[in-house]
Design a protein around this motif. Structure first.
Motif, PDB file in Angstrom:
ATOM      1  N   TYR A  95       0.860  -1.180   0.000  1.00 40.31           N
ATOM      2  CA  TYR A  95       0.000   0.000   0.000  1.00 40.31           C
ATOM      3  C   TYR A  95       0.891   1.224   0.000  1.00 40.31           C
ATOM      4  O   TYR A  95       1.895   1.275   0.720  1.00 40.31           O
ATOM      5  N   THR A  96       0.553   2.214  -0.822  1.00 41.66           N
ATOM      6  CA  THR A  96       1.386   3.405  -0.858  1.00 41.66           C
ATOM      7  C   THR A  96       0.518   4.650  -0.861  1.00 41.66           C
ATOM      8  O   THR A  96      -0.654   4.610  -1.223  1.00 41.66           O
ATOM      9  N   ASP A  97       1.148   5.746  -0.450  1.00 41.80           N
ATOM     10  CA  ASP A  97       0.496   7.043  -0.470  1.00 41.80           C
ATOM     11  C   ASP A  97       0.961   7.739  -1.752  1.00 41.80           C
ATOM     12  O   ASP A  97       2.123   8.096  -1.880  1.00 41.80           O
ATOM     13  N   GLY A  98       0.082   7.915  -2.694  1.00 38.06           N
ATOM     14  CA  GLY A  98       0.472   8.527  -3.960  1.00 38.06           C
ATOM     15  C   GLY A  98       1.248   7.554  -4.824  1.00 38.06           C
ATOM     16  O   GLY A  98       1.310   6.358  -4.543  1.00 38.06           O
ATOM     17  N   GLN A  99       1.865   8.090  -5.841  1.00 35.27           N
ATOM     18  CA  GLN A  99       2.568   7.249  -6.804  1.00 35.27           C
ATOM     19  C   GLN A  99       4.063   7.230  -6.531  1.00 35.27           C
ATOM     20  O   GLN A  99       4.727   8.247  -6.689  1.00 35.27           O
TER      21      GLN A  99
ATOM     22  N   LEU B  28      -3.713  -0.661   9.107  1.00 39.07           N
ATOM     23  CA  LEU B  28      -2.878   0.537   9.140  1.00 39.07           C
ATOM     24  C   LEU B  28      -2.972   1.271   7.807  1.00 39.07           C
ATOM     25  O   LEU B  28      -3.164   2.487   7.759  1.00 39.07           O
ATOM     26  N   ALA B  29      -2.852   0.490   6.715  1.00 36.85           N
ATOM     27  CA  ALA B  29      -2.925   1.084   5.375  1.00 36.85           C
ATOM     28  C   ALA B  29      -4.285   1.719   5.160  1.00 36.85           C
ATOM     29  O   ALA B  29      -4.406   2.814   4.606  1.00 36.85           O
ATOM     30  N   ALA B  30      -5.330   1.045   5.626  1.00 42.61           N
ATOM     31  CA  ALA B  30      -6.689   1.558   5.425  1.00 42.61           C
ATOM     32  C   ALA B  30      -6.899   2.833   6.237  1.00 42.61           C
ATOM     33  O   ALA B  30      -7.511   3.792   5.764  1.00 42.61           O
ATOM     34  N   ARG B  31      -6.351   2.847   7.465  1.00 41.04           N
ATOM     35  CA  ARG B  31      -6.560   3.995   8.344  1.00 41.04           C
ATOM     36  C   ARG B  31      -6.013   5.279   7.730  1.00 41.04           C
ATOM     37  O   ARG B  31      -6.610   6.338   7.835  1.00 41.04           O
ATOM     38  N   TYR B  32      -4.837   5.160   7.063  1.00 38.06           N
ATOM     39  CA  TYR B  32      -4.234   6.354   6.496  1.00 38.06           C
ATOM     40  C   TYR B  32      -4.572   6.535   5.023  1.00 38.06           C
ATOM     41  O   TYR B  32      -3.978   7.346   4.329  1.00 38.06           O
ATOM     42  N   GLY B  33      -5.501   5.747   4.545  1.00 35.21           N
ATOM     43  CA  GLY B  33      -5.977   5.930   3.181  1.00 35.21           C
ATOM     44  C   GLY B  33      -4.941   5.626   2.112  1.00 35.21           C
ATOM     45  O   GLY B  33      -4.909   6.255   1.059  1.00 35.21           O
ATOM     46  N   LEU B  34      -4.058   4.661   2.372  1.00 36.52           N
ATOM     47  CA  LEU B  34      -3.090   4.283   1.344  1.00 36.52           C
ATOM     48  C   LEU B  34      -3.778   3.395   0.309  1.00 36.52           C
ATOM     49  O   LEU B  34      -4.702   2.661   0.630  1.00 36.52           O
ATOM     50  N   SER B  35      -3.288   3.491  -0.919  1.00 35.28           N
ATOM     51  CA  SER B  35      -3.890   2.665  -1.959  1.00 35.28           C
ATOM     52  C   SER B  35      -2.925   1.555  -2.352  1.00 35.28           C
ATOM     53  O   SER B  35      -1.718   1.658  -2.141  1.00 35.28           O
ATOM     54  N   VAL B  36      -3.467   0.487  -2.925  1.00 33.18           N
ATOM     55  CA  VAL B  36      -2.634  -0.634  -3.343  1.00 33.18           C
ATOM     56  C   VAL B  36      -1.749  -0.177  -4.504  1.00 33.18           C
ATOM     57  O   VAL B  36      -2.237   0.390  -5.479  1.00 33.18           O
ATOM     58  N   SER B  37      -0.441  -0.411  -4.377  1.00 35.66           N
ATOM     59  CA  SER B  37       0.495   0.038  -5.406  1.00 35.66           C
ATOM     60  C   SER B  37       0.342  -0.796  -6.670  1.00 35.66           C
ATOM     61  O   SER B  37       0.256  -2.024  -6.614  1.00 35.66           O
TER      62      SER B  37
END
Lengths: 256, 306
Positions: A95-99, B28-37
């Motif tokens: 999971y990442t924030d942005g690209q 954790l990823a969901a809480r901070y709004g991270l998206s799947v790379s």
């Protein structure tokens, strides 16, 4: 290390990556063996699987600079490609924030094209508009130093005429023209000369201030110590150690 | 939240505690709004991204064209010489030696139009097959909608075709055909063929990315297609005694459809084509164009794997 309460930018959750390599085993070469393979319906002969990353998990937070160390083939570059979303993990999630953006020495350029075209194409592929490319072209060419290299304008020559160091300089200059949320640098600086290394380290510091998180792969322990507070040691595709740079690098150097 | 030391640095080989760890990381990823790379975007955002890269598509195509002839002494002159040589060889074999010109008034114009139009589809498919597998280093280095590549390679072929078209106009005029208003019909005909080729190129690009033997197999499939598409013989003449279904199948073949449309536009002495040929041309372009695009997009996240 960054505060626990700081927002994470990269979450790597039990990631595995298996490369399927075609034509690696000796069986494929001869026609008879290929034929008998068809007859016996043996699955995927001639295909070798390489388990490059085997179950890696960690969390990276905003403002961190993380070093990745390990022997050749320990899965560092592969892991970065997975984080960048260029190579889908075989198992697990990232999971990442942005690209995230990956700056690598292996980053492909088109060798049969001139440096000038490579700059334009690279920028367009990164999603810049034509106007942005036109506006930044001069800076990129000047930063790489290719517009006046030993008194010759190398941007007009095909990239196959470049030395490996010159090609790396151009690649770094193109990728560094944009600011990134998560920036990953894969040995991009190793081939540059002293002057260019200093210039690019300064640029990395700038990018780091703009970026959330920086990853640095290097075999030079000095640059790891200089830039990173946290270091992850990869060995045979798993994390052998993860912690403050001093401790991890010391342990790594002891093992070598 | 799970204890943070655990979430941050899992011990090596520590996925014995997987269930707990995985949940924690996911949360954790969901809480901070991270998206799947590297996740595949929806069809609409994907199309928007693709539109943003339109300049990249054109610049990449131009660069590839220039690079293809960069090492030849005559350079891009080969763009004109290659179709001329092709036309000469096919005329020698089919016009002079095999005499397959039965029932065709202006055989040279008939043949050359057929060859050039078919070559457009043929080379687009060949380039499409390799467009992903040969560009793997680029795909693993930079982010862009992967559909840029097969589209770009089809644009390369379109550029080649437009040059061939100039040669073709010269040949057609040289064989005594008049210039008529009907020549304008070549524009929609080629536009439809371009859409069809792009779709087909994306289909074979996805197949070629996953099945490595496709590169070897493709030339045979294309040659078979060439022989059934009425490039050097007239389908309507050859199928006069054949069952209706066979004739219909041969005529509905998209390559034959686009060839007939081009001949109808350029060659005055060519027999009249029925209206449903245009309907077929539009139909093939829509079905393969849209279908190929959607099908290619469905594997978007997997192309880096090789």
């Amino acid at each position: 290390m960054a505060d626990r309460n700081v927002a994470p930018t990269v979450v790597v959750d039990d990631v595995h990556l298996v490369y399927r390599v075609h034509g690696a085993s000796s069986g494929k070469g001869s026609a008879t063996s290929a034929f008998s393979r068809l007859l016996t319906r043996k699955k995927a002969a001639g295909v070798t699987e390489v388990h490059a990353v085997r179950g890696v998990s960690f969390v990276a937070r905003r403002g961190e600079a993380i070093g990745l160390i390990g022997r050749n083939g320990s899965g560092k570059s592969t892991l970065l490609r997975c984080i960048a979303g260029l190579l889908p993990p075989t198992q697990g999630k990232i999971y990442t924030d942005g690209q995230p953006s990956l700056l690598g020495v292996n980053a492909a350029m088109m060798n049969d094209l001139t440096g000038e075209r490579n700059i334009v194409l690279g920028c367009l592929a990164m999603g810049m508009t034509k106007q942005e490319v036109a506006a930044r072209y001069g800076d990129i060419a000047a930063f790489s130093g290719m517009d006046d290299y030993n008194g010759k304008d190398f941007t007009k020559l095909p990239m196959r005429t470049y030395s490996s160091g010159m090609a790396a300089r151009l690649r770094f200059s193109i990728a560094a023209a944009k600011s990134h949320d998560v920036l990953m640098i894969d040995e991009a600086l190793a081939t540059g000369d002293r002057a260019f290394q200093l210039r690019s380290e300064a640029r990395i510091r700038e990018l780091r201030e703009e970026a959330g998180t920086v990853f640095l792969v290097s075999h030079g322990m000095k640059s790891i110590r200089d830039t990173c507070e946290r270091t992850i040691w990869l060995d045979k595709g798993i994390i052998k150690m993860d912690g403050p740079t001093e401790e991890v690098v010391a342990a790594y150097e002891k093992s070598a | 939240m799970a204890n943070s030391a655990h979430a941050d640095t899992l011990p090596p080989g520590g996925h014995a505690a997987d269930d707990e760890g995985e949940l924690a990381l996911k949360d954790l990823a969901a809480r901070y709004g991270l998206s799947v790379s590297g996740a595949r975007p929806g069809l609409v955002p994907y199309t928007r991204q693709l539109w943003q890269r339109r300049h990249f598509i054109v610049a990449f195509a131009n660069a590839k064209t220039r690079a293809a002839y960069a090492t030849a002494q005559l350079g891009q002159l080969w763009q004109i010489l290659t179709p001329l040589f092709n036309a000469a060889i096919y005329y020698l074999v089919f016009g002079l030696m095999l005499k397959s010109d039965k029932g065709v008034h202006n055989y040279i114009a008939f043949l050359v139009t057929g060859i050039f139009i078919f070559t457009f589809t043929q080379s687009a498919v060949l380039a499409g097959t390799r467009s992903i597998s040969d560009q793997l280093p680029l795909i693993r280095a930079l982010h862009f909608p992967r559909a840029c590549l097969p589209i770009s390679f089809t644009v390369v072929q379109l550029q080649q075709l437009l040059i061939s078209m100039l040669v073709l106009c010269g040949i057609v005029l040289g064989t005594g055909e008049p210039v008529t208003l009907k020549w304008l019909l070549i524009i929609p005909a080629l536009a439809l063929q371009f859409v069809f080729n792009t779709g087909l190129s994306m289909i074979v690009a996805r197949i070629g990315a996953q099945v490595t033997d496709m590169k070897q197999l493709m030339p045979f499939l294309l040659r078979t297609w060439l022989y059934v598409s009425g490039v050097f013989y007239s389908i309507s003449v050859f199928t006069r005694k054949a069952p209706e279904a066979v004739r219909w199948m041969l005529e509905a073949n998209p390559a034959a459809v686009y060839i007939e449309l081009a001949r109808d536009a350029l060659v005055e002495s060519h027999h009249k084509i029925p209206m449903h040929t245009w309907a077929l041309g539009v139909g093939w372009a829509l079905v393969i164009g849209i279908g190929g695009y959607v099908w290619f997009w469905q594997a978007e996240e997997k192309y880096g794997r090789g």
